[in-house]
Structures are given as structure tokens and as C-alpha cells.
Motif scaffolding. Structure first.
Motif, PDB file in Angstrom:
ATOM      1  N   ALA A 259       0.890  -1.358   0.130  1.00 25.06           N
ATOM      2  CA  ALA A 259       0.002   0.150   0.023  1.00 25.06           C
ATOM      3  C   ALA A 259       1.074   1.179  -0.089  1.00 25.06           C
ATOM      4  CB  ALA A 259      -0.825   0.011   1.395  1.00 25.06           C
ATOM      5  N   ALA A 260       0.247   2.527  -0.597  1.00 29.12           N
ATOM      6  CA  ALA A 260       1.335   3.398  -1.028  1.00 29.12           C
ATOM      7  C   ALA A 260       0.525   4.782  -0.813  1.00 29.12           C
ATOM      8  CB  ALA A 260       2.184   3.343  -2.195  1.00 29.12           C
ATOM      9  N   ASP A 261       1.077   5.781  -0.697  1.00 30.34           N
ATOM     10  CA  ASP A 261       0.700   7.117  -0.714  1.00 30.34           C
ATOM     11  C   ASP A 261       0.005   7.480  -1.948  1.00 30.34           C
ATOM     12  OD1 ASP A 261       1.615   7.371   1.853  1.00 30.34           O
ATOM     13  OD2 ASP A 261       3.183   8.807   1.171  1.00 30.34           O
ATOM     14  N   ASP A 262       0.052   6.728  -2.984  1.00 28.13           N
ATOM     15  CA  ASP A 262      -0.673   6.927  -4.465  1.00 28.13           C
ATOM     16  C   ASP A 262      -1.971   6.506  -4.297  1.00 28.13           C
ATOM     17  OD1 ASP A 262      -0.437   4.261  -4.545  1.00 28.13           O
ATOM     18  OD2 ASP A 262       0.754   4.133  -6.358  1.00 28.13           O
ATOM     19  N   GLY A 263      -2.615   5.846  -2.971  1.00 30.74           N
ATOM     20  CA  GLY A 263      -3.869   5.491  -2.929  1.00 30.74           C
ATOM     21  C   GLY A 263      -4.293   3.966  -3.455  1.00 30.74           C
ATOM     22  N   LYS A 264      -3.143   3.393  -3.982  1.00 28.57           N
ATOM     23  CA  LYS A 264      -3.440   2.285  -4.406  1.00 28.57           C
ATOM     24  C   LYS A 264      -2.802   0.979  -3.564  1.00 28.57           C
ATOM     25  CE  LYS A 264      -3.464   3.663  -9.403  1.00 28.57           C
ATOM     26  NZ  LYS A 264      -3.381   5.159  -8.906  1.00 28.57           N
ATOM     27  N   VAL A 265      -3.628  -0.152  -3.704  1.00 29.52           N
ATOM     28  CA  VAL A 265      -3.141  -1.254  -2.932  1.00 29.52           C
ATOM     29  C   VAL A 265      -2.999  -2.321  -4.002  1.00 29.52           C
ATOM     30  CG1 VAL A 265      -3.841  -3.249  -1.345  1.00 29.52           C
ATOM     31  CG2 VAL A 265      -4.636  -0.806  -1.113  1.00 29.52           C
ATOM     32  N   VAL A 266      -1.684  -2.955  -4.347  1.00 33.16           N
ATOM     33  CA  VAL A 266      -1.065  -3.756  -5.253  1.00 33.16           C
ATOM     34  C   VAL A 266      -0.845  -5.037  -4.691  1.00 33.16           C
ATOM     35  CG1 VAL A 266       0.575  -4.111  -6.993  1.00 33.16           C
ATOM     36  CG2 VAL A 266      -0.366  -1.896  -6.447  1.00 33.16           C
ATOM     37  N   TRP A 267      -1.069  -6.155  -5.501  1.00 31.36           N
ATOM     38  CA  TRP A 267      -0.771  -7.541  -5.229  1.00 31.36           C
ATOM     39  C   TRP A 267       0.297  -7.886  -6.032  1.00 31.36           C
ATOM     40  CZ3 TRP A 267      -5.839 -10.999  -4.166  1.00 31.36           C
ATOM     41  CH2 TRP A 267      -6.422 -10.481  -2.808  1.00 31.36           C
ATOM     42  N   CYS A 268       1.191  -8.485  -5.700  1.00 27.52           N
ATOM     43  CA  CYS A 268       2.152  -9.223  -6.761  1.00 27.52           C
ATOM     44  C   CYS A 268       2.594 -10.435  -6.346  1.00 27.52           C
ATOM     45  CB  CYS A 268       3.642  -8.432  -6.611  1.00 27.52           C
ATOM     46  SG  CYS A 268       3.634  -6.848  -7.291  1.00 27.52           S
ATOM     47  N   ASP A 269       2.410 -11.407  -7.242  1.00 24.74           N
ATOM     48  CA  ASP A 269       2.912 -12.656  -6.874  1.00 24.74           C
ATOM     49  C   ASP A 269       4.317 -12.786  -7.572  1.00 24.74           C
ATOM     50  OD1 ASP A 269       3.349 -15.440  -7.211  1.00 24.74           O
ATOM     51  OD2 ASP A 269       1.749 -16.029  -7.983  1.00 24.74           O
ATOM     52  N   VAL A 270       5.214 -12.926  -6.497  1.00 30.26           N
ATOM     53  CA  VAL A 270       6.943 -12.919  -6.908  1.00 30.26           C
ATOM     54  C   VAL A 270       7.351 -13.901  -7.586  1.00 30.26           C
ATOM     55  CG1 VAL A 270       6.976 -11.313  -4.788  1.00 30.26           C
ATOM     56  CG2 VAL A 270       7.419 -13.647  -4.446  1.00 30.26           C
ATOM     57  N   LEU A 271       6.462 -15.012  -7.706  1.00 27.63           N
ATOM     58  CA  LEU A 271       7.085 -16.170  -8.632  1.00 27.63           C
ATOM     59  C   LEU A 271       6.604 -16.111  -9.832  1.00 27.63           C
ATOM     60  CD1 LEU A 271       6.811 -19.431  -5.993  1.00 27.63           C
ATOM     61  CD2 LEU A 271       8.945 -18.085  -6.810  1.00 27.63           C
ATOM     62  N   ARG A 272       5.819 -15.090 -10.348  1.00 28.18           N
ATOM     63  CA  ARG A 272       5.507 -14.996 -11.789  1.00 28.18           C
ATOM     64  C   ARG A 272       6.602 -14.282 -12.630  1.00 28.18           C
ATOM     65  NH1 ARG A 272      -0.813 -13.270 -12.208  1.00 28.18           N
ATOM     66  NH2 ARG A 272       0.149 -12.001 -13.986  1.00 28.18           N
ATOM     67  N   ASP A 273       6.860 -14.758 -13.708  1.00 26.81           N
ATOM     68  CA  ASP A 273       7.692 -13.902 -14.543  1.00 26.81           C
ATOM     69  C   ASP A 273       7.440 -13.856 -15.877  1.00 26.81           C
ATOM     70  OD1 ASP A 273       8.309 -16.584 -15.570  1.00 26.81           O
ATOM     71  OD2 ASP A 273      10.134 -16.679 -14.133  1.00 26.81           O
ATOM     72  N   GLN A 320      -6.515   8.696  -2.179  1.00 24.34           N
ATOM     73  CA  GLN A 320      -6.100   9.012  -0.586  1.00 24.34           C
ATOM     74  C   GLN A 320      -4.842   8.187  -0.310  1.00 24.34           C
ATOM     75  OE1 GLN A 320      -7.394  11.353   0.910  1.00 24.34           O
ATOM     76  NE2 GLN A 320      -8.882  12.166  -0.646  1.00 24.34           N
ATOM     77  N   PRO A 321      -4.010   8.550   0.404  1.00 17.82           N
ATOM     78  CA  PRO A 321      -3.002   7.697   0.732  1.00 17.82           C
ATOM     79  C   PRO A 321      -3.358   6.438   1.694  1.00 17.82           C
ATOM     80  CG  PRO A 321      -2.226   9.972   1.329  1.00 17.82           C
ATOM     81  CD  PRO A 321      -4.081   9.819   0.741  1.00 17.82           C
ATOM     82  N   VAL A 322      -2.997   5.294   1.304  1.00 18.18           N
ATOM     83  CA  VAL A 322      -3.565   3.962   2.107  1.00 18.18           C
ATOM     84  C   VAL A 322      -2.501   3.865   3.108  1.00 18.18           C
ATOM     85  CG1 VAL A 322      -4.150   1.586   1.926  1.00 18.18           C
ATOM     86  CG2 VAL A 322      -4.611   3.334   0.051  1.00 18.18           C
ATOM     87  N   THR A 323      -2.773   3.794   4.400  1.00 14.49           N
ATOM     88  CA  THR A 323      -1.971   3.864   5.569  1.00 14.49           C
ATOM     89  C   THR A 323      -1.685   2.521   5.969  1.00 14.49           C
ATOM     90  OG1 THR A 323      -3.797   4.215   6.887  1.00 14.49           O
ATOM     91  CG2 THR A 323      -2.363   6.089   6.236  1.00 14.49           C
ATOM     92  N   ASP A 324      -2.696   1.420   5.838  1.00 15.57           N
ATOM     93  CA  ASP A 324      -2.665   0.059   6.432  1.00 15.57           C
ATOM     94  C   ASP A 324      -3.410  -0.955   5.610  1.00 15.57           C
ATOM     95  OD1 ASP A 324      -1.191  -1.871   8.012  1.00 15.57           O
ATOM     96  OD2 ASP A 324      -2.060  -1.223   9.863  1.00 15.57           O
ATOM     97  N   VAL A 325      -2.824  -1.926   5.640  1.00 19.38           N
ATOM     98  CA  VAL A 325      -3.356  -3.236   4.774  1.00 19.38           C
ATOM     99  C   VAL A 325      -3.315  -4.625   5.561  1.00 19.38           C
ATOM    100  CG1 VAL A 325      -3.132  -2.354   2.526  1.00 19.38           C
ATOM    101  CG2 VAL A 325      -1.287  -3.694   3.559  1.00 19.38           C
ATOM    102  N   ALA A 326      -4.108  -5.522   5.453  1.00 21.75           N
ATOM    103  CA  ALA A 326      -3.946  -6.791   6.028  1.00 21.75           C
ATOM    104  C   ALA A 326      -4.947  -7.807   4.984  1.00 21.75           C
ATOM    105  CB  ALA A 326      -4.766  -6.952   7.366  1.00 21.75           C
TER     106      ALA A 326
END
Length: 391
Positions: A259-273, A320-326
Motif C-alpha cells: 500500500a502506498a501514498d498513491d492510493g493504490k493497493v497492489v498484489w504481486c505474485d513474486v514467483l510470476r515472471d 487517498q494515501p493508504v496507511t495500512d493493509v491486511a
């Protein structure tokens, strides 16, 4: 999901001792205990079982910091080996990491406090140990701290901060210094850190960091000096790009949420290429627009960078900046996030996003896609084995 008819009911609320809450984390070995940090130099621990009748914190943690902070991390323990572990790490803008033991006499009890932030029923503790060099020689802010979640590795923790370092610490080492570190881990302040969850196929050595540069990086602690194994520019651009928080899905080997100040929550699968998920011809979910940080099917690939690890983007906070995620620990694919305007979102991507390789073709002619999905899964397993192998 929009239109699902699901409602959220408030089960409990109480006043925070220092007003604004910077961060809150529950104890894995005692889920009714919640630690908090606010805009003071103190931290607090509340008991949710008694806070309705006694709204004062059960513990006030004082004397370790002289500035506010955000980072909180509880130590996980083996009940048979470690007993009921109640150890907490905090970090602050004073450049210090503090270790608190809520049960051991090693954390000096300062007695009851007469201040407005604690009552006579509140135990006031001093830290068991401090790490004053966590922020570097200039005592720069430590932005985040994380105990290793694997019980077999729970003597280690990681910290990151404005000195741009990723540091690994071992509480058994009495020298007071980090046992390993990566200098210049990001181009700017390093603001978030998270280890992979226990029993992940990635292995116990993998962790992630996020920074003010909008980049999420994947590291192998055995080779910090070599640099990050992956750098994902998923929050670069837009009005703000500082990564505020990172967390791994507890029910998935390689899914990371940022999560970031850009207002977005992003999921990444780090094993994808690029081999398992090659770029499609037209608008691609993994194509991230460099100018405004938007990912989605309407992106122009001529102006976008392709990130095969990019799994899903939640942009419902509208800048709006996203401050926490779970992530939900018990319901796969369910996530929650909150922004600095006090909006709480609880959501889940659609099934076709979560399970893109499922064969839904009723005529039985979907074998080609199924074979492709199986091949991608096999490649990811091989990649996990390579990451877990010694560098």
C-alpha cells in the motif's frame, strides 16, 4: 465486492491513550492483546477482553523512545519451547529499535503512572533492550521493524529506515550491531519490511522492502550485499509513491500486498515472471502506467511498463494515501485496507482473477489452457526451489 450485500458491523471501539493511532498489531500468541503506537514517544498494549469495562491500556511502554513512530512487531513463539511469548519490537523517528518483554523481569517495571495516558491499573514498563544504532550514525528515523515469523528463526528481526539500509539483527548477539545489512537498499527512505510467512515455499531467507521511491524489492538475507533479487516499480509515479505497508498472504506461497501514498493497493505474485505470464497484445493487467501509476485493462501499453508479477490493483481509495493493509488469515483472497481519511475497505477480487487457470469450459475443450496453467505452476515451483537454494 460491490453489490454483494455484505455489511460490516462495529464490534468494539475505545479511546486511544495518545489520541491518533499510527499503527496497531495484535499478538499472535495472545490475539486479544493489541499493541499501538501514536504521536508520542510511548507505546500501549490493550486487552480486548477487558477494554470495554476498563478502557485504559494494560501496559504502557515508556522510556525507550523520545519521538513517535510507526513500526510494531510481535515475536512468535513455540508454546512448548518458548512458553507464552509476549515480546514486542517498536521503532521510532529517534533512530532506535526497542525490545519489550511484557512478562519477563528483564523489562524493568516502572510502576503506575500518574500521567493522563495511564491509570493506576496500568503497568508501565521500560524496554528490556534498545538498539540505538538502528537508524545509523546520524540517528535517522527507523520506519519499520519485523520479527521473523518462522518459529525456527524467531531470534532474528529486520529493520529499515531513513538511512536507506535494510538491517538484520539477532537478539542472541550482544554486540549491539546488525548481523547483516544492505546499504542503499532503496533510492530514498526505506519505509516498510516484511518476511515471508512461515512454511512458504520461498524459504525462511526471503523478505520484502518498500521505499519512498515507490519500489517494492525482494531480498535474500544470505546475499544482501549482492542486491535485491527483484525490484518491482509498482508504485512509481502519481502524486505520491511512498510505500506505507507490506504484508504477505498467509495462505499463499508468494503473494505480496503493498500500500502506498498513491492510493493504490497492489498484489504481486513474486514467483510470476515473463516466462510463466508473457505479455498479451492489448491492455494487460500486469501493465502499469508509468505516468499515473494506474494498472488495468484500459492501459496503453505504448506508455506502460510490463510487470509480470503484478497480480491485482485495488484503486478504490481514489488517490487517498493508504496507511495500512491486511490479508484475512482464515479466508483466502479476502483483504482489508484503510486510508488517511478513515475509510475502511474490505474486498476480494473476482474468481477469474484469483483462479485464472481454472478450466471453466463446459464443452471439455479447455485442455490447452489447463495445460498452460499446469506448466506455469510447475515453472513457479521450480523458481521457488531456486530461490530457496543457497545463493
Amino acid at each position: 465486492r460491490a453489490g454483494s450485500g455484505v455489511s460490516i458491523e462495529l464490534a468494539l471501539s475505545f479511546s486511544h491513550a495518545s489520541g491518533e493511532v499510527n499503527r496497531a498489531r495484535h499478538a499472535p500468541n495472545a490475539p486479544t492483546l493489541v499493541a499501538t503506537r501514536g504521536p508520542t514517544n510511548e507505546a500501549f498494549v490493550y486487552d480486548l477482553e477487558t477494554v470495554a469495562s476498563d478502557p485504559e491500556p494494560r501496559w504502557t511502554l515508556r522510556g525507550g523512545h523520545f519521538a513517535e513512530g510507526f513500526g510494531l512487531s510481535w515475536r512468535r513463539g513455540d508454546g512448548e519451547r518458548d512458553g507464552a511469548v509476549l515480546e514486542l519490537l517498536t521503532c521510532g523517528n529517534d533512530g532506535t529499535v526497542c525490545l519489550w518483554d511484557l512478562q519477563s523481569a528483564g523489562s524493568a517495571e516502572m510502576g503506575a503512572s500518574s500521567s493522563s495516558s495511564s491509570s493506576s491499573s496500568t503497568r508501565v514498563l521500560a524496554p528490556m533492550r534498545s538498539y540505538p544504532t538502528a537508524g545509523g550514525a546520524e540517528m535517522l528515523a527507523v520506519g519499520d521493524v519485523a520479527w521473523h515469523p518462522w518459529v525456527s528463526e524467531n531470534s532474528h528481526f529486520a529493520s529499515v529506515g531513513d538511512d536507506r539500509r535494510l538491517c538484520i539483527w539477532d537478539v542472541r548477539d550482544r554486540s549491539g550491531g546488525a548481523v547483516a545489512f544492505a546499504p542503499d537498499a532503496h533510492e530514498g527512505d526505506v519505509t516498510a519490511v516484511a518476511w515471508v510467512p512461515e512454511d512458504s515455499a520461498l524459504g525462511a531467507h526471503v523478505l520484502a522492502t518498500g521505499g519512498a521511491d515507490g519500489v517494492v524489492k525482494i531480498w535474500d538475507r544470505r546475499a544482501l550485499g549482492v542486491g535485491a533479487t527483484k525490484a518491482l516499480a509498482v508504485h512509481v509515479g502519481g502524486d505520491g509513491s511512498t510505500v506505507a505497508n507490506l504484508t504477505w498472504a498467509p495462505w499463499h506461497d508468494s503473494l505480496l500486498m503493498s500500500a502506498a501514498d498513491d492510493g493504490k493497493v497492489v498484489w504481486c505474485d513474486v514467483l510470476r515472471d515473463a516466462d510463466t505470464h508473457p505479455q498479451r497484445v492489448e491492455g494487460d493487467d500486469a501493465a502499469l502506467d508509468v505516468e499515473d501509476g494506474d494498472g488495468g485493462d484500459d492501459g496503453d501499453l505504448d506508455d506502460a511498463v510490463y510487470i509480470p508479477e503484478l497480480f491485482f490493483t485495488h484503486a478504490g481509495h481514489r488517490g487517498q494515501p493508504v496507511t495500512d493493509v491486511a490479508f484475512s488469515p482464515s479466508m483466502p483472497w479476502l483483504a482489508a485496507c484503510v486510508d488517511d481519511q478513515n475509510q475502511l475497505h474490505v474486498w476480494m477480487p473476482s474468481d477469474d482473477i484469483c483462479h485464472p487457470d481454472d478450466d471453466d469450459d463446459d464443452d471439455g475443450e479447455g485442455g490447452g489452457e489447463e495445460d498452460t496453467g499446469a506448466a506455469a505452476a510447475a515453472t513457479k515451483r521450480k523458481r521457488a526451489e531456486e530461490i530457496n537454494a543457497a545463493p
